[in-house]
Design an enzyme around this catalytic site. Structure first.
Site, mmCIF file in Angstrom:
data_model
loop_
_atom_site.group_PDB
_atom_site.id
_atom_site.type_symbol
_atom_site.label_atom_id
_atom_site.label_comp_id
_atom_site.label_asym_id
_atom_site.label_seq_id
_atom_site.Cartn_x
_atom_site.Cartn_y
_atom_site.Cartn_z
ATOM 1 N N ASP A 120 -26.997 62.340 33.198
ATOM 2 C CA ASP A 120 -25.810 62.910 33.847
ATOM 3 C C ASP A 120 -26.154 64.172 34.632
ATOM 4 O O ASP A 120 -25.718 64.351 35.772
ATOM 5 C CB ASP A 120 -24.710 63.184 32.812
ATOM 6 N N THR A 172 -30.860 57.041 30.738
ATOM 7 C CA THR A 172 -30.842 57.820 29.495
ATOM 8 C C THR A 172 -30.648 56.899 28.310
ATOM 9 O O THR A 172 -29.790 56.003 28.337
ATOM 10 C CB THR A 172 -29.772 58.933 29.437
ATOM 11 N N ASP A 183 -29.356 57.783 25.737
ATOM 12 C CA ASP A 183 -28.118 58.176 25.061
ATOM 13 C C ASP A 183 -26.940 57.248 25.369
ATOM 14 O O ASP A 183 -25.961 57.225 24.634
ATOM 15 C CB ASP A 183 -27.725 59.607 25.453
ATOM 16 N N ARG A 214 -28.040 62.970 21.664
ATOM 17 C CA ARG A 214 -27.466 64.265 22.040
ATOM 18 C C ARG A 214 -26.034 64.366 21.537
ATOM 19 O O ARG A 214 -25.826 64.435 20.342
ATOM 20 C CB ARG A 214 -27.535 64.463 23.551
HETATM 21 P P1 FBP Z 1 -31.901 62.529 28.680
HETATM 22 O O1 FBP Z 1 -30.443 62.835 28.613
HETATM 23 O O2 FBP Z 1 -32.640 63.402 29.594
HETATM 24 O O3 FBP Z 1 -32.141 61.078 28.968
HETATM 25 O O4 FBP Z 1 -32.546 62.783 27.250
HETATM 26 C C1 FBP Z 1 -31.995 62.217 26.130
HETATM 27 C C2 FBP Z 1 -32.622 62.750 24.867
HETATM 28 O O5 FBP Z 1 -33.576 61.836 24.385
HETATM 29 C C3 FBP Z 1 -31.533 63.037 23.832
HETATM 30 O O6 FBP Z 1 -31.215 61.899 23.095
HETATM 31 C C4 FBP Z 1 -32.164 64.141 23.035
HETATM 32 O O7 FBP Z 1 -31.194 64.974 22.462
HETATM 33 C C5 FBP Z 1 -32.945 64.907 24.054
HETATM 34 O O8 FBP Z 1 -33.278 63.997 25.067
HETATM 35 C C6 FBP Z 1 -34.198 65.514 23.513
HETATM 36 O O9 FBP Z 1 -34.729 66.370 24.458
HETATM 37 P P2 FBP Z 1 -36.252 66.817 24.519
HETATM 38 O O10 FBP Z 1 -37.011 65.664 25.075
HETATM 39 O O11 FBP Z 1 -36.239 67.952 25.463
HETATM 40 O O12 FBP Z 1 -36.664 67.164 23.142
#
Ligand code: FBP
Length: 700
Positions: A201, A227, A229, A282
């Site tokens: 997003d 994503t 998510d 997330r």
């Molecule tokens: P995106 O929204 O960038 O696709 O990332 C999703 C995610 O995997 C979430 O599920 C998680 O909370 C976050 O990224 C973790 O972030 P990081 O990779 O910075 O630890």
């Protein structure tokens, strides 16, 4: 043997053909995977495509989007159709040599390499002279003009494979004038016709702003919904689905589901652990819901449902007192832990001292008291960063320093009698939290200002409360292991004791047909057991408790043991399912059609993902009309709206209707489902996410 001759030996061993075969990183499964060709939507079988504007979709446009994105706000939904015969001018324009830049932004999602493959293949088919540049390490690659030219060999080595390793990814946001100008310079230096942003997003929000910025430069910007998510889901105001899910979701969910099912199998075999599985996502609980449908774990929490919870008892009490209890709305951490305890106690009563719990990582976002902390701390950190040279986390590197800063804020507000985001009550409540949780809540926000849920041990916070409350329930005699009636009888009879003589004294349900016997609430220790036996007259004062009775008592004392697991990064890096291979590849082809048909500020999408592949339709969805204002780093910003689990959807309702069955708090087997491992062939792989299938019923 000397060290030298030993090393010679190992070198010759390494050259042995069988050792080489065992240790090469190429294997037949990999080769099969990279040689798989996903099917393409019919539109892409034609030599050329064109766009057909579809005015039937309506969006509620936010005035801020109209003001900030004037050149792309009027964009419409564009359907992509294949055309076999085109005039010379169109043919020339469609097939002209193009330079396109592509970047991955945010967390990896399975299917990303196929987006590049689809785009590359379509570019090559239209004009083999075209160039595709991959910016390295995410948006930083654009800012630093750090890129590689993507070649056929690179693409072929990554087809149908997970990860974003071909060009890597990063989370930098292009959000300042300086960064926008750097991005413009890079795009101009490479003579880019188009920039493709594959992201979530926030990255698609970035794509919209860059499309606006580059509008007059003639550089097109296209977003791609990525994503795991699953929170990019686009509907128009009438609820018509344009994009049912982002790519990557299906694979991550299937990967988590497969692993969690393995735990179900282990848990129900050695029957001694509760496995607590935190799953990524997330804020939204889409992944947790999909895992629940795929595996049927005993308990799955869904964040979105917590918000609507109303504590009627509290409301009634407040009404009687002529007051309003605002804390009665929305679920508290305590409520959540009580619900889990209730389920654990019920399973224990039927002899099941084990189980599997799924907790979405963003659950805390939906817990009233915690959400208030998150918003307040976001504001405090945002304001601090805006007014100081150093950022909050560098200025206060350790937890104690951060807590001191907050304490000072609360004290100043108290002394000066001024309004402050952080007051004494906040400070007191915050100081009651365990330090690992305080640390999590104060953790650095990501570059988009998002709270980093994956860094918080949500599961441990909740399970800490669960353990405390289970202890209280055990002390009250309400948490007991059910004793199998037959085992009780056999144990006593083997020792020459009469089961019916002791049974009514020990158990509250002895004179029923129940398969599992529950020890009386008053028996919570060997001492109280003795007292109960004496007062019933089955043993004399000072007489020892018969050993078999002691054994039965001990078996009734539950031992609550947990194992924690985090499902996130592993599933994010998994090789894609058939769904994500095909979806990603067709998204890549869609991107090229949008570029070749000269639009900008659009998001590539495939309609009808919830249906059979034969009904998939590529299209472009305008990004600007989907945007709204949201709090980020303490400020209201125009962003693409995240989609949360709809508690009125069929998928949620099916889950809610079956969760009691899946808890399996009754004698008999559990209801776990085996989703099987991930494949890339449709014949052996579920065609699409279960939430899509179920929610499709809403529209039929
Ligand atoms: P995106 O929204 O960038 O696709 O990332 C999703 C995610 O995997 C979430 O599920 C998680 O909370 C976050 O990224 C973790 O972030 P990081 O990779 O910075 O630890």
């Amino acid at each position: 043997m000397s060290a030298n001759s030993k090393s010679k030996d190992i070198n010759s061993v390494l050259k042995h053909p069988e050792v080489e075969e065992c240790t090469t990183s190429i294997n037949s499964a990999l080769l099969e995977r990279i040689h798989f060709s996903p099917p393409v939507c019919p539109a892409f079988s034609a030599p050329c495509t064109e766009l057909v504007e579809d005015d039937s979709y309506e969006f509620q446009i936010h005035p801020a989007a109209r003001e900030q994105l004037p050149d792309i706000i009027k964009n419409k939904v564009q359907r992509i159709i294949g055309v076999d015969k085109v005039n010379e001018a169109k043919k020339k324009d469609y097939g002209k040599k193009r330079n396109i830049g592509v970047v991955f932004s945010g967390g990896p999602a399975p299917g990303g390499h196929n987006v590049i493959a689809g785009l590359f293949d379509a570019m090559q088919a239209a004009n083999p002279e075209s160039r595709l540049y991959g910016f390295l390490l995410g948006p930083d690659g654009i800012l630093e003009n750090d890129y590689v030219e993507i070649t056929a060999d690179m693409v072929d080595a990554h087809r149908n494979l997970g990860g974003f390793s071909m060009i890597k990814t990063g989370r930098t946001k292009i959000d300042s004038r300086e960064k926008i100008e750097l991005a413009r310079e890079t795009c101009k230096a490479l003579k880019l016709d188009a920039l493709i942003i594959v992201g979530g997003d926030d990255s698609n929000t970035n794509a919209a702003f860059l499309a606006q910025e580059f509008y007059k430069d003639g550089i097109q910007v296209i977003g791609v919904p990525k994503t795991i998510d699953g929170d990019i889901q686009v509907r128009d105001v009438n609820g018509r689905v344009l994009c049912a899910i982002s790519f990557g979701f299906h694979t991550a969910a299937r990967s988590f589901a497969h692993n969690i099912n393995n735990l179900c199998s282990d848990a129900s075999s050695d029957v001694k652990y509760w496995h607590v599985c935190k799953v990524m996502g997330r804020v939204a609980s889409h992944l947790a819901l999909e895992v629940a449908l795929q595996v049927h774990p005993n308990i799955t929490l869904i964040g979105e449902e917590m918000v609507d919870y109303v504590d009627t008892k509290r409301i009634e009490k407040a009404e009687k007192e002529g007051t309003i209890d605002y804390t009665a709305y929305g679920m508290t951490l305590r409520h959540v832990s009580r619900r889990i305890c209730d389920a654990i106690v019920r399973r224990a009563a039927v002899g099941k001292n084990y189980g599997v719990i799924v907790i979405p990582e963003g659950l805390l976002e939906f817990i009233n008291e915690i959400q208030i902390f998150i918003i307040k701390l976001n504001t405090i950190i945002g304001e601090y960063n805006a007014t100081h040279d150093t950022d909050f986390h560098s200025a206060f590197p350790v937890l104690e320093d951060k807590l001191d800063y907050l304490r000072r804020m609360a004290r100043l507000a108290r002394e000066n009698r001024t309004f402050s985001v952080w007051n004494t009550r906040d400070d007191d409540l915050f100081n009651d939290l365990p330090s690992f949780f305080q640390e999590g809540l104060l953790t650095e926000r990501d570059s988009h200002g998002n709270f980093q849920f994956s860094q918080v041990e949500t599961d441990k916070v909740i399970m800490g409360l669960v353990k405390d409350y289970l202890k209280i329930l055990a002390e009250r005699g309400e948490y007991k292991m059910g004793i199998k009636r037959q085992w009780y009888k056999r144990t006593l009879e083997l020792a020459g004791l009469l089961p019916d003589y002791y049974g009514p004294v020990l158990f509250r349900n002895y004179n029923t047909e129940d398969e599992f016997l529950l020890m009386k609430k008053s028996i919570v220790s060997l001492k109280t057991l003795g007292q109960e036996l004496i007062s019933a007259g089955v043993i004399q004062k000072k007489q020892a408790i018969p050993k078999p009775i002691e054994q039965v008592y001990k078996a009734s004392v539950p031992k609550f043991k947990t194992q924690y697991h985090f499902y996130g990064y592993d599933g994010r890096g998994n090789d894609p399912t058939w769904f994500d291979c095909t979806y990603g590849y067709n998204l890549g082809r869609t991107v090229f059609s949008l570029v070749a048909n000269n639009v900008t500020g659009q998001m590539a999408a495939i309609r009808n993902l919830e249906k059979d592949f034969s009904e998939w339709e590529p299209m472009g969805i305008p990004i600007a009309p989907q945007m709204h204002l949201e709090e980020r780093k303490g400020k209201m910003e125009l962003v693409l709206e995240k989609s949360l689990v709809d508690v009125n959807s069929t998928a949620f309702k099916v889950f809610a209707a079956l969760r009691e069955k899946w808890l399996a708090a009754s004698p008999g087997p559990d209801c776990y489902r085996r989703p099987g491992p991930i494949r890339y062939t449709k014949e052996t792989e579920e065609a699409q996410p279960l939430i899509l299938k179920l929610n499709n019923l809403d529209n039929s």
